[in-house]
Design a protein around this motif. Sequence first.
Motif, PDB file in Angstrom:
ATOM      1  N   ALA A 132      17.371 -64.478 -51.616  1.00 57.25           N
ATOM      2  CA  ALA A 132      17.408 -63.641 -52.818  1.00 57.25           C
ATOM      3  C   ALA A 132      16.388 -64.109 -53.859  1.00 57.25           C
ATOM      4  N   PHE A 133      16.241 -65.432 -54.035  1.00 56.85           N
ATOM      5  CA  PHE A 133      15.389 -65.969 -55.096  1.00 56.85           C
ATOM      6  C   PHE A 133      13.911 -65.981 -54.726  1.00 56.85           C
ATOM      7  N   ALA A 134      13.575 -66.357 -53.499  1.00 59.03           N
ATOM      8  CA  ALA A 134      12.180 -66.601 -53.109  1.00 59.03           C
ATOM      9  C   ALA A 134      11.249 -65.406 -53.322  1.00 59.03           C
ATOM     10  N   PRO A 135      11.680 -64.175 -53.105  1.00 56.01           N
ATOM     11  CA  PRO A 135      10.759 -63.065 -53.338  1.00 56.01           C
ATOM     12  C   PRO A 135      10.570 -62.721 -54.825  1.00 56.01           C
ATOM     13  N   VAL A 136      11.490 -63.191 -55.691  1.00 55.84           N
ATOM     14  CA  VAL A 136      11.495 -62.745 -57.073  1.00 55.84           C
ATOM     15  C   VAL A 136      11.081 -63.844 -58.065  1.00 55.84           C
ATOM     16  N   TRP A 137      11.693 -65.023 -57.954  1.00 56.13           N
ATOM     17  CA  TRP A 137      11.482 -66.064 -58.952  1.00 56.13           C
ATOM     18  C   TRP A 137      10.022 -66.490 -59.101  1.00 56.13           C
ATOM     19  N   PRO A 138       9.228 -66.567 -58.034  1.00 53.02           N
ATOM     20  CA  PRO A 138       7.833 -66.988 -58.213  1.00 53.02           C
ATOM     21  C   PRO A 138       7.018 -66.063 -59.124  1.00 53.02           C
ATOM     22  N   THR A 139       7.470 -64.832 -59.320  1.00 49.70           N
ATOM     23  CA  THR A 139       6.739 -63.883 -60.168  1.00 49.70           C
ATOM     24  C   THR A 139       7.228 -63.889 -61.613  1.00 49.70           C
ATOM     25  N   MET A 140       8.244 -64.687 -61.920  1.00 45.11           N
ATOM     26  CA  MET A 140       8.864 -64.653 -63.241  1.00 45.11           C
ATOM     27  C   MET A 140       8.433 -65.854 -64.077  1.00 45.11           C
ATOM     28  N   ALA A 141       7.790 -65.596 -65.201  1.00 46.97           N
ATOM     29  CA  ALA A 141       7.281 -66.665 -66.073  1.00 46.97           C
ATOM     30  C   ALA A 141       8.403 -67.564 -66.584  1.00 46.97           C
ATOM     31  N   GLU A 142       9.592 -67.006 -66.813  1.00 49.24           N
ATOM     32  CA  GLU A 142      10.692 -67.816 -67.336  1.00 49.24           C
ATOM     33  C   GLU A 142      11.205 -68.854 -66.326  1.00 49.24           C
ATOM     34  N   PHE A 143      10.771 -68.751 -65.079  1.00 51.35           N
ATOM     35  CA  PHE A 143      11.160 -69.725 -64.059  1.00 51.35           C
ATOM     36  C   PHE A 143       9.995 -70.629 -63.652  1.00 51.35           C
ATOM     37  N   ALA A 144       9.019 -70.798 -64.523  1.00 47.95           N
ATOM     38  CA  ALA A 144       7.825 -71.588 -64.194  1.00 47.95           C
ATOM     39  C   ALA A 144       8.167 -73.005 -63.757  1.00 47.95           C
ATOM     40  N   GLU A 145       9.099 -73.662 -64.450  1.00 48.98           N
ATOM     41  CA  GLU A 145       9.464 -75.035 -64.086  1.00 48.98           C
ATOM     42  C   GLU A 145      10.131 -75.079 -62.708  1.00 48.98           C
ATOM     43  N   TYR A 146      11.006 -74.097 -62.437  1.00 41.66           N
ATOM     44  CA  TYR A 146      11.649 -74.049 -61.124  1.00 41.66           C
ATOM     45  C   TYR A 146      10.623 -73.819 -60.022  1.00 41.66           C
TER      46      TYR A 146
END
Length: 186
Positions: free
Chosen positions: A64-78
């Motif tokens: 669920a996370f891998a396709p979405v989180w890399p494109t989200m600036a708010e998750f830069a640290e993650y």
Amino acid sequence: MRSLIVTEFMSLDGVIDSPGGGDEYPHAGWTVKDVQLDEAASEIKGREQEEAGAMLIGRVSYDAFAPVWPTMAEFAEYNAMPKYVVSSTLRDPQWQNTTVLRSLDEVAELKQGDGGAILVHGSATLAQGLAAAGLVDRYHLLIFPILLGGGKRLFATEDADKQKLTLVEHTTYANGVQLAVYDVVR
């Protein structure tokens, strides 16, 4: 030794299933659809990203996370930090800095290393297994004022051992969401 922190959005009845949406769960997105946003409640999430040394998730959460989180600036640290997926089937993770662990024994070894806290997001089954193995040190819970009735629960294992917790931080926000941070008592 690193601490292992389970961090969850949770309904008052203990459901952690699909809080942000994007799932077949009938109440998917309940944190954004059903409760008014209060930016102050997000402070813990920013603090977690700054303090964490790694993220640990199960296979379903990874998918669920891998396709979405890399494109989200708010998750830069993650996105920049090491990520570990506990899975017996994942072979070639595409998300940057991701390593596959095959067992809870490998998680225990990871905990023995140096570095910041290891955060567990989502992954109800993984969180339950980690708790049963005595690997969880702390819970960060944002508890939403909603009863969902069904879905994956954080504390759903009926045969689990009793576990004492100590409340170390708590706040209630204007929208009724409660932050509760508990240390596991050993």
